[in-house]
Every structure is written in structure tokens, then in C-alpha cells.
Design an enzyme around this catalytic site. Structure first.
Site, PDB file in Angstrom:
ATOM      1  CE  LYS A  97       1.352   3.628  87.423  1.00 59.43           C
ATOM      2  NZ  LYS A  97       1.579   3.819  88.937  1.00 59.43           N
TER       3      LYS A  97
HETATM    4  C1  LIG Z   1       2.024   4.190  90.006  1.00 55.38           C
HETATM    5  C2  LIG Z   1       2.948   3.420  91.170  1.00 55.38           C
HETATM    6  C3  LIG Z   1       2.384   4.235  92.280  1.00 55.38           C
HETATM    7  C4  LIG Z   1       1.190   5.585  92.487  1.00 55.38           C
HETATM    8  O1  LIG Z   1       0.737   5.592  91.953  1.00 55.38           O
HETATM    9  P1  LIG Z   1      -0.406   6.542  92.254  1.00 55.38           P
HETATM   10  O2  LIG Z   1      -1.943   6.846  91.849  1.00 55.38           O
HETATM   11  O3  LIG Z   1       0.301   7.815  91.377  1.00 55.38           O
HETATM   12  O4  LIG Z   1      -0.601   8.096  93.769  1.00 55.38           O
HETATM   13  C5  LIG Z   1       2.254   3.467  93.321  1.00 55.38           C
HETATM   14  N1  LIG Z   1       3.833   2.341  93.718  1.00 55.38           N
HETATM   15  C6  LIG Z   1       4.326   1.810  92.471  1.00 55.38           C
HETATM   16  C7  LIG Z   1       4.595   0.640  91.799  1.00 55.38           C
HETATM   17  C8  LIG Z   1       3.574   2.336  91.036  1.00 55.38           C
HETATM   18  O5  LIG Z   1       4.092   2.678  90.365  1.00 55.38           O
END
Ligand SMILES: *Cc1c(COP(=O)(O)O)cnc(C)c1O
Length: 379
Positions: free
Chosen positions: A192
Site C-alpha cells: 500500500k
Molecule cells: C488492501 C485493501 C483492503 C484490505 O486490507 P488488508 O490489510 O489486506 O486486510 C481493503 N480494501 C481495499 C480497497 C484494499 O485495497
């Protein structure tokens, strides 16, 4: 030329290695692995960065969404509106809590939840809207918040891909992504825009009462130790992750700038070809390019993807199947054809490498290769 990757975590780490390593070493030396000072520091630093009253660190972004929904006291059968073109987590937690996910279409140009589709989906059972700020750009929050006010709905922002982007309202006021609704959620998954070295997430809110409830739910439903007033979960950001995030938060704006520069390079290279539709910038939101996603117009996507792969250029399809056509979420309510924009996007999107370490040589090679494919395969 360096190997091209979708995301180059190693290259990013090399530049801040000394700082990161010493922050991690401090945690190890202190043995405060859970709820240590680093977690409190990070919470406060993120509150300042986002200009929000409360940040509650949790175990990951999916937990953040789940805990936010739990804190709002929704009941089985309550309907929660969310886009059908997104990552599964949003609808998943709604379903897990026994709530009813109601999916709606997205805007064909911005990929974000479509306002008219939300209006059509609102029923007396609707309790919340979960807009996802997809690929790094905020959904139309002014209109979403206005709809929510009219219908007395909660708004939970999924800001997992958009941390650091801002949204500007008609009155000229700007807010950080995730701080406009009742609750905002983010993820610190390594890839991210603000990623840690494992799993991590956080919840944001300006509501004191809700913050207390969220904190308690994330901590086994307890405020006073070993007194459990509500059913909770166990979801925490650990101190080592917080230490990494504390360092990386300082660089978030510069990381997002690098991503924007990559996007501008791609935009310019593809500007004059109507077979490659570059991602639209919405007027009211900045874009932090978690992904750079093209729409292909009359191009064989899998052939392009294979061609690039042979040249050492990775590309990804985010997302190949909309939620309403996923096996686990199929029901009588939905069928193929219900959400034409999302269905079309699933067939024509292609995301190119996007990260903070791409250099001009790599970008020239990527764009030249895409354009070469198109020349070879036209007519
Ligand atoms: C990455 C993501 C999540 C989930 O995050 P995690 O930390 O992997 O549980 C939820 N919503 C969106 C739009 C994402 O890109």
C-alpha cells in the site's frame, strides 16, 4: 536497467535502511512488542498528519472495516451499500457480520462508486454506505455525505488505497482521505502507499464516543481490564510495524509525489492514442496512484499482457471479476448485466507497474513496449 517490478519494496527500503533498522532494533531492545511506545507515537503522528481526532491502530485493513461496522451497532439484515468493482474485503466483512451487502455500479471514468447508483439502491433497510477510494482517488464525498445526511446513513470510508490523498469540498475546505465520513479505514499491507513489513491497519474518526467503542472492540470488548462490556475481537498493530510506519510516514508525501510523477509520465506517453485511455483525474480529489490503471479500447488485453511479460514488464488486472459475479456473493438479487460499467471495466482494465522507485529508463522502456504492441496489432 534494473528489473521492473509491479512494486519495488526492496529499493524503497534500501534508501531508509539505517533509520528503519534502528527503529526496529529499539523495539527489540525494549521488548515492548505489543502496545509499546512506538504504537502510541505512530498513532499520534498519524492523527497529526491526517488532522483527525482519533486514530486506532489495528491488525490489518480488513479488521479495520469489520471493527468499524461492529462499532456502529448495525443489526442482521441491515443493508450496507458498497461498489461492485473493488477488492473483496469491503463486502466480505459486511457479509461476515450478517449484514446485507448491497453492491452498486461505479463511474466508468474514475472507477469510483457511482452516485446515481447509490440513490437507486437506498431502501428503508439501508444503514450505511462504504465508498472505496479506489486506486488512490477519493470518491465523490460531498455528494455521498449529502445523501447520507438525507437518509440518515453512516459513511465508512475504505481508504486502504488512498492514504495521503485529499478531497476538496465546494466551500474550498480540503480533508485527508478517510477523515470525512463517520469512520475511515486503512491498510498498511506492504504494497500500500504507506506499507509496513507485515500486516497492519488503522481506523480514523472524529467522533469521541465512536473512538472509545472502536478501541474497546479491537481490544476484546474491554475498556477496564478484564471487564468485557461488548463482544469484541483481538486486532492490534504490533510495535515493530509501528516503528516501521513511524519512519515511513515522514516520507509518505514524497512517496505519493513519486507515484504522481510516474503517472504523469505514463499519461504523456499515452496521451495521443485513443486505444489507451489513461485514468481520469476527478476534479475534487487529488490522486495518489496506488495503481495506474489503463482502460484498453479495442486491444486484446491478454495478448498485451503476455507481450509485456515476455519483455520483463509485469502488469496486473485489478479487478477481473466484479463482486456481484463472485461465487461467494452470487444471489438472486444480481445477474450478469446488472452493473454494466463494472462489468466492462473488469474486461478492459490493465494496471502498469507503479511504485516509488521507477526510473526514467524503466518508464521509457515500459511505455515504448506498450506502444510497440499497439502498432504491431493495429489493422
Ligand atoms: C488492501 C485493501 C483492503 C484490505 O486490507 P488488508 O490489510 O489486506 O486486510 C481493503 N480494501 C481495499 C480497497 C484494499 O485495497
Amino acid at each position: 536497467m534494473k528489473t521492473i517490478q509491479m512494486v519495488d519494496l526492496r529499493g524503497q527500503y534500501e534508501k531508509i535502511k539505517v533509520e528503519i533498522n534502528s527503529a526496529i532494533q529499539e523495539v527489540i531492545d525494549s521488548s515492548a512488542f505489543i502496545k509499546g511506545g512506538k504504537v502510541v507515537d505512530f498513532q499520534q503522528n498519524l492523527e497529526t498528519y491526517l488532522n483527525v481526532k482519533h486514530v486506532i491502530p489495528v491488525g490489518n485493513g480488513t479488521d479495520a472495516l469489520q471493527i468499524a461496522l461492529m462499532a456502529l451497532g448495525l443489526k442482521p439484515g441491515d443493508e450496507v451499500i458498497t461498489p461492485t468493482f473493488t477488492f473483496i474485503a469491503t463486502a466480505e466483512v459486511v457479509a461476515l457480520l450478517g449484514l446485507t451487502p448491497v453492491v452498486v455500479d461505479v463511474d466508468i471514468d474514475t472507477f469510483n462508486i457511482d452516485i446515481e447508483s447509490i440513490k437507486r439502491a437506498i431502501t428503508p433497510r439501508t444503514k450505511a454506505i462504504v465508498p472505496v477510494h479506489l486506486f488512490g482517488q477519493n470518491a465523490e464525498m460531498e455528494q455521498i455525505l449529502e445523501l447520507a445526511r438525507q437518509h440518515n446513513l453512516y459513511v465508512i470510508e475504505d481508504a486502504c488505497q488512498s492514504i495521503g490523498s485529499t478531497y476538496t469540498f465546494a466551500n474550498g475546505k480540503s480533508f485527508q482521505s478517510g477523515t470525512m465520513g463517520d469512520v475511515g479505514c486503512t491498510s498498511f499491507f506492504p504494497s500500500k502507499n504507506l506499507g509496513c513489513f507485515g500486516d497492519g491497519g488503522a481506523i480514523f474518526t472524529n467522533n469521541d464516543e465512536l473512538a472509545l467503542r472502536i478501541r474497546s472492540i479491537a481490544n476484546h470488548g474491554m475498556i477496564e481490564r478484564y471487564h468485557h462490556d461488548i463482544v469484541g475481537v483481538n486486532s492490534r498493530l504490533d510495535s515493530i510495524q509501528a516503528a516501521v510506519l513511524n519512519v515511513k510516514l515522514k516520507y509518505l508525501d514524497s512517496y505519493n509525489n513519486s507515484r504522481q510523477e510516474v503517472a504523469t509520465f505514463y499519461d504523456n506517453a499515452f496521451a495521443n492514442d485513443e486505444r489507451l485511455i489513461v485514468p481520469k483525474r476527478s476534479v475534487n480529489s487529488s490522486h495518489v496512484f496506488h495503481q495506474y490503471t489503463l482502460k484498453l479500447n479495442g486491444i486484446d488485453r491478454s495478448a498485451l499482457k503476455d507481450y509485456l511479460a515476455k519483455l520483463g514488464i509485469p502488469s496486473m488486472i485489478y479487478y477481473p471479476v466484479p463482486l456481484h459475479l463472485q461465487k461467494a456473493y452470487k444471489n438472486d438479487r444480481y445477474k450478469l448485466g446488472d452493473f454494466p460499467n463494472a462489468e466492462k471495466l473488469c474486461e478492459c482494465v490493465l494496471s502498469l507497474p507503479m511504485h516509488t522507485e521507477l526510473d526514467t529508463d524503466q518508464l521509457e522502456y515500459i511505455t515504448r513496449s506498450v506502444l510497440e504492441f499497439i502498432e504491431k496489432h493495429s489493422e
